[in-house]
Design an enzyme around this catalytic site. Structure first.
Site, mmCIF file in Angstrom:
data_model
loop_
_atom_site.group_PDB
_atom_site.id
_atom_site.type_symbol
_atom_site.label_atom_id
_atom_site.label_comp_id
_atom_site.label_asym_id
_atom_site.label_seq_id
_atom_site.Cartn_x
_atom_site.Cartn_y
_atom_site.Cartn_z
ATOM 1 N N ALA A 21 31.912 28.135 28.212
ATOM 2 C CA ALA A 21 32.890 27.291 27.605
ATOM 3 C C ALA A 21 33.361 26.186 28.610
ATOM 4 O O ALA A 21 33.550 26.736 29.906
ATOM 5 C CB ALA A 21 33.746 28.076 26.910
ATOM 6 N N SER A 89 28.251 33.341 30.890
ATOM 7 C CA SER A 89 29.775 33.560 30.368
ATOM 8 C C SER A 89 29.539 33.421 28.795
ATOM 9 O O SER A 89 28.805 34.312 28.416
ATOM 10 C CB SER A 89 30.879 32.285 30.856
ATOM 11 O OG SER A 89 31.969 32.457 30.719
ATOM 12 N N LYS A 166 40.677 32.184 39.166
ATOM 13 C CA LYS A 166 39.886 33.132 38.680
ATOM 14 C C LYS A 166 38.581 32.783 38.180
ATOM 15 O O LYS A 166 37.622 33.692 38.067
ATOM 16 C CB LYS A 166 40.627 33.537 37.135
ATOM 17 C CG LYS A 166 42.068 33.898 37.138
ATOM 18 C CD LYS A 166 42.071 35.212 37.607
ATOM 19 C CE LYS A 166 43.675 35.882 38.004
ATOM 20 N NZ LYS A 166 43.796 36.927 38.314
ATOM 21 N N ASP A 217 33.490 38.513 40.360
ATOM 22 C CA ASP A 217 34.251 37.924 39.156
ATOM 23 C C ASP A 217 35.664 38.232 38.883
ATOM 24 O O ASP A 217 35.712 39.546 38.573
ATOM 25 C CB ASP A 217 33.044 38.310 38.021
ATOM 26 C CG ASP A 217 33.275 37.164 37.252
ATOM 27 O OD1 ASP A 217 34.328 36.559 36.832
ATOM 28 O OD2 ASP A 217 32.181 36.721 36.292
ATOM 29 N N HIS A 245 33.223 34.004 39.354
ATOM 30 C CA HIS A 245 32.353 33.791 38.104
ATOM 31 C C HIS A 245 31.563 32.362 38.214
ATOM 32 O O HIS A 245 30.691 32.324 37.471
ATOM 33 C CB HIS A 245 33.519 33.448 36.947
ATOM 34 C CG HIS A 245 33.369 33.317 35.616
ATOM 35 N ND1 HIS A 245 32.678 34.565 34.763
ATOM 36 C CD2 HIS A 245 33.093 32.399 34.699
ATOM 37 C CE1 HIS A 245 32.279 34.102 33.790
ATOM 38 N NE2 HIS A 245 32.612 32.820 33.641
#
Length: 268
Positions: A21, A89, A166, A217, A245
């Site tokens: 996304a 993801s 993050k 991650d 990530h």
């Protein structure tokens, strides 16, 4: 395992890399370059309203609409051709739908720090469990309704703080700048996915699967990635140390080696 060795064994493998996304096919540029140099054919489609796809999110009302560029790619494959389908993801939910619709075209599905539906629950289940678990501090992520009636999916855009802390915490400053400049408004499509029936064991369940865990991650944390594998066991699990990530950018050589290994094993 050297990339050159993989190329010699499976030079004709077609690997399709599906982004997450707010990203686009561009996010795979380092991995795609390495796989191509090893002799593999690589496709990096932009999903609807992503990357350079011109549509705004409001013109993509359902998850299937969002996935359509990938489904069109698979539908266009010559008879008998199979691909190694890789999802990162949220892209794991896209490749799961593709497996349900085109299992005969997929040699293996690879979930890369990705949401992985099972074939017992609606596709929204893993997303809802993720949100309920509160393992991610969303920080400055913006969630907004797109219309007063709530008929369109809630939009989502990662802010600079959550992106840095993050998602890209092990990436170079240059990659962080690139990522921030190319991000687009997206959605998790949870409400729409909640209405969809579970994928079937006969179709989605028949496709061989692998999972690549990113051990550092901070977005979809390693414990949740392993929970998904426990919830829906796969044929093979690989792990990458020092991978955030966006290991697509921070550790692309290690990730490309994992994908090349899977291509050799399952597409040969």
């Amino acid at each position: 395992m050297h990339m050159e060795a993989c190329a010699g064994q499976a030079s004709s493998a077609h690997i399709v890399l599906v982004h997450g996304a707010c990203l686009g096919g561009w996010s795979w540029f380092k991995v795609a370059t390495r796989l191509r140099s090893a002799g593999h054919r690589v496709s990096t489609p932009d999903l609807a309203a992503s990357g350079v796809d011109p549509r705004p999110l409001r013109e993509v009302p359902t998850f299937r609409d969002y996935t359509k560029p990938l489904l069109d790619l698979l539908e266009s494959l010559p008879p008998g051709e199979k691909v190694v389908l890789v999802g990162h993801s949220l892209g794991g939910v896209n490749i799961a739908l593709a497996c349900e619709l085109f299992p005969e075209k997929i040699a293996a599905a690879v979930f890369v720090a990705a949401f992985m539906p099972d074939h017992r629950s609606p596709p929204s289940y893993v997303l809802e469990k993720f949100v309920e678990g509160r393992t991610l501090d969303w920080m400055d992520t913006e969630f907004k309704p797109q219309d007063p009636e709530g008929k369109l999916p809630t939009s989502m855009l990662f802010g600079p703080l959550v992106t840095r802390a993050k998602f890209f915490q092990l990436c170079s400053p240059e990659d962080l700048t690139l990522g921030r400049s190319l991000m687009r408004v997206s959605s998790m499509f949870v409400d729409d996915l909640r209405l969809q029936p579970p994928h079937t064991e006969a179709r989605y369940g028949s496709v061989r699967k692998a999972y690549v865990v990113f051990k550092d991650d901070h977005a979809i944390v390693g414990a949740f990635q392993r929970w998904m594998v426990h919830n829906y066991p796969v044929d093979e699990v690989m792990e990458i140390d020092g991978a955030d990530h966006m290991a697509l950018l921070s550790t692309p050589t290690e990730l490309a080696r994992c994908l090349a290994h899977i291509a050799v094993k399952y597409a040969a």
